[in-house]
Design a protein around this motif. Sequence first.
Motif, PDB file in Angstrom:
ATOM      1  N   VAL A  67       0.683  -1.204   0.001  1.00 15.66           N
ATOM      2  CA  VAL A  67      -0.038  -0.042   0.071  1.00 15.66           C
ATOM      3  C   VAL A  67       0.664   1.345  -0.024  1.00 15.66           C
ATOM      4  O   VAL A  67       0.735   2.149  -0.795  1.00 15.66           O
ATOM      5  CB  VAL A  67      -0.697  -0.093   1.311  1.00 15.66           C
ATOM      6  CG1 VAL A  67      -1.664   1.376   1.494  1.00 15.66           C
ATOM      7  CG2 VAL A  67      -2.032  -1.140   0.992  1.00 15.66           C
ATOM      8  N   THR A  68       1.933   1.222   1.071  1.00 17.73           N
ATOM      9  CA  THR A  68       2.786   2.286   0.896  1.00 17.73           C
ATOM     10  C   THR A  68       3.540   2.637  -0.496  1.00 17.73           C
ATOM     11  O   THR A  68       3.580   3.683  -0.925  1.00 17.73           O
ATOM     12  CB  THR A  68       3.956   1.996   1.959  1.00 17.73           C
ATOM     13  OG1 THR A  68       3.349   1.925   3.297  1.00 17.73           O
ATOM     14  CG2 THR A  68       4.786   3.492   2.047  1.00 17.73           C
ATOM     15  N   VAL A  89       0.882   3.819  -3.104  1.00 20.74           N
ATOM     16  CA  VAL A  89       0.530   5.374  -3.059  1.00 20.74           C
ATOM     17  C   VAL A  89       1.677   6.136  -3.180  1.00 20.74           C
ATOM     18  O   VAL A  89       1.617   7.368  -3.691  1.00 20.74           O
ATOM     19  CB  VAL A  89      -0.346   5.391  -1.718  1.00 20.74           C
ATOM     20  CG1 VAL A  89      -0.832   6.905  -1.700  1.00 20.74           C
ATOM     21  CG2 VAL A  89      -1.440   4.532  -1.772  1.00 20.74           C
ATOM     22  N   VAL A 125      -3.738  -2.357   5.939  1.00 23.46           N
ATOM     23  CA  VAL A 125      -3.688  -1.114   4.920  1.00 23.46           C
ATOM     24  C   VAL A 125      -3.709   0.215   5.585  1.00 23.46           C
ATOM     25  O   VAL A 125      -3.023   1.074   4.874  1.00 23.46           O
ATOM     26  CB  VAL A 125      -5.330  -1.315   4.158  1.00 23.46           C
ATOM     27  CG1 VAL A 125      -5.561   0.122   3.415  1.00 23.46           C
ATOM     28  CG2 VAL A 125      -5.274  -2.650   3.377  1.00 23.46           C
ATOM     29  N   LEU A 126      -4.173   0.587   6.603  1.00 21.87           N
ATOM     30  CA  LEU A 126      -4.038   1.746   7.375  1.00 21.87           C
ATOM     31  C   LEU A 126      -2.653   2.285   7.722  1.00 21.87           C
ATOM     32  O   LEU A 126      -2.473   3.252   7.869  1.00 21.87           O
ATOM     33  CB  LEU A 126      -5.151   2.049   8.490  1.00 21.87           C
ATOM     34  CG  LEU A 126      -6.603   1.771   7.991  1.00 21.87           C
ATOM     35  CD1 LEU A 126      -7.396   1.997   9.420  1.00 21.87           C
ATOM     36  CD2 LEU A 126      -6.934   3.215   7.224  1.00 21.87           C
ATOM     37  N   LEU A 170      -1.078   3.283   4.596  1.00 21.33           N
ATOM     38  CA  LEU A 170      -1.082   4.592   4.372  1.00 21.33           C
ATOM     39  C   LEU A 170      -0.817   5.740   5.287  1.00 21.33           C
ATOM     40  O   LEU A 170      -0.383   6.688   4.888  1.00 21.33           O
ATOM     41  CB  LEU A 170      -2.835   4.633   4.365  1.00 21.33           C
ATOM     42  CG  LEU A 170      -3.576   4.050   3.307  1.00 21.33           C
ATOM     43  CD1 LEU A 170      -5.001   4.237   3.349  1.00 21.33           C
ATOM     44  CD2 LEU A 170      -3.340   4.441   1.750  1.00 21.33           C
ATOM     45  N   VAL A 188       2.826   6.812   4.212  1.00 24.84           N
ATOM     46  CA  VAL A 188       2.708   7.634   3.144  1.00 24.84           C
ATOM     47  C   VAL A 188       2.433   9.150   3.600  1.00 24.84           C
ATOM     48  O   VAL A 188       3.262   9.976   3.205  1.00 24.84           O
ATOM     49  CB  VAL A 188       1.753   7.471   1.989  1.00 24.84           C
ATOM     50  CG1 VAL A 188       1.577   8.609   0.870  1.00 24.84           C
ATOM     51  CG2 VAL A 188       2.068   6.036   1.508  1.00 24.84           C
ATOM     52  N   LEU A 189       1.659   9.012   4.431  1.00 24.52           N
ATOM     53  CA  LEU A 189       1.028  10.732   5.135  1.00 24.52           C
ATOM     54  C   LEU A 189       2.131  11.250   5.868  1.00 24.52           C
ATOM     55  O   LEU A 189       2.737  12.180   5.649  1.00 24.52           O
ATOM     56  CB  LEU A 189      -0.206  10.143   6.137  1.00 24.52           C
ATOM     57  CG  LEU A 189      -0.407  11.622   6.893  1.00 24.52           C
ATOM     58  CD1 LEU A 189      -1.183  12.508   6.116  1.00 24.52           C
ATOM     59  CD2 LEU A 189      -1.496  10.993   7.864  1.00 24.52           C
TER      60      LEU A 189
END
Length: 264
Positions: free
Chosen positions: A87-88, A91, A142-143, A146, A149-150
Motif C-alpha cells: 500500500v505504501t 500510493v 492497509v491503514l 497509508l 505515506v502520510l
Amino acid sequence: MSDLLAALLLGILEGITEFLPISSTGHLLIAQHWLGPRSDLFNIVIQAGAILAISLVYRQRLWALAHGLHRPETRDYALKIGAAFAVTAAVGIPVRLLGWELPETVTPVAWALILGGVWMLLAERVAERRPDRTEATWTVAVLVGLAQVLAGVFPGTSRSAAAIFMAMLAGLSRRSAAAEFAFLAGIPTMFAASAYALVEYAATPGAPREDWGELAVAFAAATATGFATVRWLLGYISRHRFTPFAIYRFCLGALLLWLLPAGQ
C-alpha cells in the motif's frame, strides 16, 4: 563545524528520532536549518541505517517469520506486513513521481509536530477504551501502509507515530503489538525508499556530488544510536503511555514558531 562532524551529528539525531514518535525527518530538517542542508539522498539513506538497527533488534522475530511460513498464523502475519508495504509503495511512488520534495522551511514542520501531538493524545485515549487485542487485521495492514505515506508527505508527522497509532485505532490496541507491526512494516518500506533514492541519484545527469564518506559516517551513527533507542523504547511503552512524547512535540513546535519568523 566541519561537514564530517555535522554528518555525524545528523546520523545520531536520525538514530534517536526515527523510532520515537517525534519525527526523524522533521528533526533532520530543523537541524539542517542550522547545520546546512543535505540532499534527499542523504536524508533517506541514513534512515536506512536506523532501519538496519531495528532489523537487528527484531532479528529473531524476522528469522521466525522467514522459517515459519508453513504455519498459517505466521504466513498470515507476514502477508499483512507485505500488504502494508505494498500500500505504501502503490500510493507513495506516484506521489514521488509527481515531484514531491521535502519542504525547505521549518514552519510546516513545527505545525506538524503540534498537530501530531494532538493526534497522539486523542488516538491513545480512544484505543484504550477498546478491547485489548494483539492480532493484526487486514484493515490494520492497509491503514498502516497509508499512514507511512502520510508521514512521508508531511515531515513532522512521524512515520512511527502515524503507523503505531493508526494500528491502535484500527484494532491493534496493545501498544507493544502495534509498535511491533509498525516497525516491521517500516523495514521493507525504508530499505525500498533508500534503494529508490540511490537508483534515482544514479540515473540523474548532473546530480549534485554526494560525499560518500560523510554519508557512511552518518549511516553508521544512525544504526548504532537507532539500535539503542529502539531497545529502550520497547521497554518503555510496555509500562508507560505516549503522553511525554506528545508534550515534547507541543513544546518543540511552539518554540520553533516563536523563534523563527513566518516563512522560515
